[in-house]
Scaffold this motif. Structure first.
Motif, PDB file in Angstrom:
ATOM      1  N   PHE A 107      -3.325   6.562 -13.061  1.00  0.00           N
ATOM      2  CA  PHE A 107      -4.279   5.808 -13.871  1.00  0.00           C
ATOM      3  C   PHE A 107      -4.812   6.745 -14.935  1.00  0.00           C
ATOM      4  N   GLU A 108      -4.884   6.285 -16.154  1.00  0.00           N
ATOM      5  CA  GLU A 108      -5.327   7.112 -17.272  1.00  0.00           C
ATOM      6  C   GLU A 108      -6.840   7.261 -17.349  1.00  0.00           C
ATOM      7  N   VAL A 109      -7.559   6.585 -16.487  1.00  0.00           N
ATOM      8  CA  VAL A 109      -9.025   6.649 -16.519  1.00  0.00           C
ATOM      9  C   VAL A 109      -9.518   7.665 -15.502  1.00  0.00           C
ATOM     10  N   GLU A 110     -10.706   8.203 -15.762  1.00  0.00           N
ATOM     11  CA  GLU A 110     -11.283   9.199 -14.867  1.00  0.00           C
ATOM     12  C   GLU A 110     -12.272   8.597 -13.870  1.00  0.00           C
ATOM     13  N   ALA A 111     -12.877   7.473 -14.225  1.00  0.00           N
ATOM     14  CA  ALA A 111     -13.902   6.872 -13.373  1.00  0.00           C
ATOM     15  C   ALA A 111     -13.276   6.330 -12.089  1.00  0.00           C
ATOM     16  N   THR A 112     -13.881   6.678 -10.965  1.00  0.00           N
ATOM     17  CA  THR A 112     -13.367   6.252  -9.672  1.00  0.00           C
ATOM     18  C   THR A 112     -13.429   4.733  -9.524  1.00  0.00           C
ATOM     19  N   ALA A 143       0.835  -1.206   0.000  1.00  0.00           N
ATOM     20  CA  ALA A 143       0.000   0.000   0.000  1.00  0.00           C
ATOM     21  C   ALA A 143       0.870   1.257   0.000  1.00  0.00           C
ATOM     22  N   VAL A 144       1.940   1.238   0.778  1.00  0.00           N
ATOM     23  CA  VAL A 144       2.844   2.389   0.817  1.00  0.00           C
ATOM     24  C   VAL A 144       3.536   2.575  -0.533  1.00  0.00           C
ATOM     25  N   VAL A 145       3.940   1.481  -1.152  1.00  0.00           N
ATOM     26  CA  VAL A 145       4.608   1.566  -2.453  1.00  0.00           C
ATOM     27  C   VAL A 145       3.655   2.118  -3.513  1.00  0.00           C
ATOM     28  N   VAL A 146       2.424   1.626  -3.547  1.00  0.00           N
ATOM     29  CA  VAL A 146       1.458   2.104  -4.541  1.00  0.00           C
ATOM     30  C   VAL A 146       1.107   3.569  -4.279  1.00  0.00           C
ATOM     31  N   ALA A 147       0.894   3.926  -3.023  1.00  0.00           N
ATOM     32  CA  ALA A 147       0.581   5.322  -2.701  1.00  0.00           C
ATOM     33  C   ALA A 147       1.762   6.230  -3.059  1.00  0.00           C
ATOM     34  N   GLY A 148       2.969   5.773  -2.773  1.00  0.00           N
ATOM     35  CA  GLY A 148       4.145   6.561  -3.141  1.00  0.00           C
ATOM     36  C   GLY A 148       4.270   6.730  -4.644  1.00  0.00           C
ATOM     37  N   ALA A 149       3.999   5.661  -5.395  1.00  0.00           N
ATOM     38  CA  ALA A 149       4.058   5.755  -6.860  1.00  0.00           C
ATOM     39  C   ALA A 149       3.000   6.723  -7.381  1.00  0.00           C
ATOM     40  N   LEU A 206       1.734   9.296  -5.767  1.00  0.00           N
ATOM     41  CA  LEU A 206       2.159  10.656  -5.420  1.00  0.00           C
ATOM     42  C   LEU A 206       3.281  11.145  -6.332  1.00  0.00           C
ATOM     43  N   VAL A 207       4.246  10.293  -6.590  1.00  0.00           N
ATOM     44  CA  VAL A 207       5.356  10.691  -7.461  1.00  0.00           C
ATOM     45  C   VAL A 207       4.837  11.000  -8.860  1.00  0.00           C
ATOM     46  N   CYS A 208       3.978  10.139  -9.371  1.00  0.00           N
ATOM     47  CA  CYS A 208       3.453  10.339 -10.729  1.00  0.00           C
ATOM     48  C   CYS A 208       2.633  11.618 -10.832  1.00  0.00           C
ATOM     49  N   GLU A 209       1.707  11.802  -9.914  1.00  0.00           N
ATOM     50  CA  GLU A 209       0.769  12.906 -10.046  1.00  0.00           C
ATOM     51  C   GLU A 209       1.316  14.231  -9.545  1.00  0.00           C
ATOM     52  N   LEU A 210       2.058  14.235  -8.442  1.00  0.00           N
ATOM     53  CA  LEU A 210       2.535  15.503  -7.886  1.00  0.00           C
ATOM     54  C   LEU A 210       3.873  15.948  -8.474  1.00  0.00           C
ATOM     55  N   LEU A 211       4.830  15.023  -8.574  1.00  0.00           N
ATOM     56  CA  LEU A 211       6.149  15.414  -9.062  1.00  0.00           C
ATOM     57  C   LEU A 211       6.242  15.434 -10.580  1.00  0.00           C
ATOM     58  N   MET A 261     -13.071   2.531 -11.753  1.00  0.00           N
ATOM     59  CA  MET A 261     -11.970   1.922 -12.503  1.00  0.00           C
ATOM     60  C   MET A 261     -10.654   2.031 -11.717  1.00  0.00           C
ATOM     61  N   LYS A 262     -10.453   3.161 -11.058  1.00  0.00           N
ATOM     62  CA  LYS A 262      -9.247   3.326 -10.243  1.00  0.00           C
ATOM     63  C   LYS A 262      -9.239   2.344  -9.081  1.00  0.00           C
ATOM     64  N   VAL A 263     -10.389   2.151  -8.462  1.00  0.00           N
ATOM     65  CA  VAL A 263     -10.494   1.182  -7.366  1.00  0.00           C
ATOM     66  C   VAL A 263     -10.243  -0.229  -7.881  1.00  0.00           C
ATOM     67  N   GLY A 264     -10.800  -0.542  -9.034  1.00  0.00           N
ATOM     68  CA  GLY A 264     -10.589  -1.861  -9.628  1.00  0.00           C
ATOM     69  C   GLY A 264      -9.138  -2.115  -9.975  1.00  0.00           C
ATOM     70  N   MET A 265      -8.461  -1.102 -10.526  1.00  0.00           N
ATOM     71  CA  MET A 265      -7.045  -1.266 -10.861  1.00  0.00           C
ATOM     72  C   MET A 265      -6.193  -1.397  -9.610  1.00  0.00           C
ATOM     73  N   THR A 266      -6.544  -0.675  -8.568  1.00  0.00           N
ATOM     74  CA  THR A 266      -5.825  -0.803  -7.302  1.00  0.00           C
ATOM     75  C   THR A 266      -6.016  -2.202  -6.719  1.00  0.00           C
ATOM     76  N   ALA A 267      -7.224  -2.746  -6.849  1.00  0.00           N
ATOM     77  CA  ALA A 267      -7.479  -4.114  -6.383  1.00  0.00           C
ATOM     78  C   ALA A 267      -6.661  -5.120  -7.194  1.00  0.00           C
ATOM     79  N   LEU A 268      -6.516  -4.882  -8.499  1.00  0.00           N
ATOM     80  CA  LEU A 268      -5.689  -5.765  -9.323  1.00  0.00           C
ATOM     81  C   LEU A 268      -4.219  -5.706  -8.913  1.00  0.00           C
ATOM     82  N   ILE A 269      -3.762  -4.536  -8.515  1.00  0.00           N
ATOM     83  CA  ILE A 269      -2.388  -4.404  -8.018  1.00  0.00           C
ATOM     84  C   ILE A 269      -2.223  -5.225  -6.743  1.00  0.00           C
ATOM     85  N   ALA A 270      -3.241  -5.198  -5.873  1.00  0.00           N
ATOM     86  CA  ALA A 270      -3.184  -5.990  -4.639  1.00  0.00           C
ATOM     87  C   ALA A 270      -3.149  -7.488  -4.941  1.00  0.00           C
ATOM     88  N   VAL A 271      -3.932  -7.923  -5.927  1.00  0.00           N
ATOM     89  CA  VAL A 271      -3.927  -9.337  -6.322  1.00  0.00           C
ATOM     90  C   VAL A 271      -2.556  -9.714  -6.900  1.00  0.00           C
TER      91      VAL A 271
END
Length: 174
Positions: free
Chosen positions: A128-133, A109-115, A117-122, A135-145
């Motif tokens: 994620f290239e999608v706007e739908a929330t 979770a820390v690694v994904v959150a850090g990535a 933050l780095v992508c969006e802020l820095l 879809m972002k939740v689904g992609m985050t769940a896929l990262i966890a899997v």
């Protein structure tokens, strides 16, 4: 094992890991696969030689990738996730079994959150290239899997090494 043998085995492991991942940098479809394979090398050094050599293999492989690999992203993947995780996994699994899953989940979770933050802020690039929330939740769940699958892969590879490979090479590692 003498310190010269330990250092030599570590250097060979660094070179092999950097070679794997340089190949993965040229063929971007293989970057995660070769990072997983290179993480097995860190795990091997941890089991056979121990500290501080596993830390040195992780750092030296990461630095050599950041210096020589054509794409720097594979070096960052290895530095932040794949190189350090086998070491953390070994330390986490020394603790009580009840703590294993929460601590591993916190790491990812820390690694994904850090990535994110780095992508969006820095970098100013959306993670994620999608706007739908949803879809972002689904992609985050896929990262966890994928993180769970990676942890299971390492566990299987540890057992395979201990029961099949280590007995055959134990005389070479004296």
């Amino acid at each position: 094992m003498s310190s010269t043998k330990k250092l030599t085995l570590s250097a060979i492991t660094v070179a092999l890991g950097a070679t794997f991942m340089t190949f993965g940098a040229f063929f971007e479809a293989f970057d995660l696969t070769v990072c997983c394979l290179a993480s097995i090398l860190v795990m091997f050094i941890y089991m056979e030689i121990g500290s501080p050599y596993h830390w040195l293999v992780w750092i030296c492989t990461s630095l050599s990738l950041l210096l020589i690999a054509p794409g720097k992203f594979i070096g960052a993947e290895y530095l932040c996730i794949f190189g350090i995780y086998p070491i953390l996994k070994a330390y986490i699994e020394r603790l009580a079994r009840v703590l294993w899953i929460p601590l591993k989940a916190i790491f990812f979770a820390v690694v994904v959150a850090g990535a994110m933050l780095v992508c969006e802020l820095l970098l100013g690039v959306p993670f994620f290239e999608v706007e739908a929330t949803w879809m972002k939740v689904g992609m985050t769940a896929l990262i966890a899997v994928a993180a769970i699958a990676y942890d299971m892969f390492l566990t299987v590879m540890i057992r395979f090494y201990i029961f099949k490979i280590r007995p055959r090479i134990k005389n070479l590692l004296k």
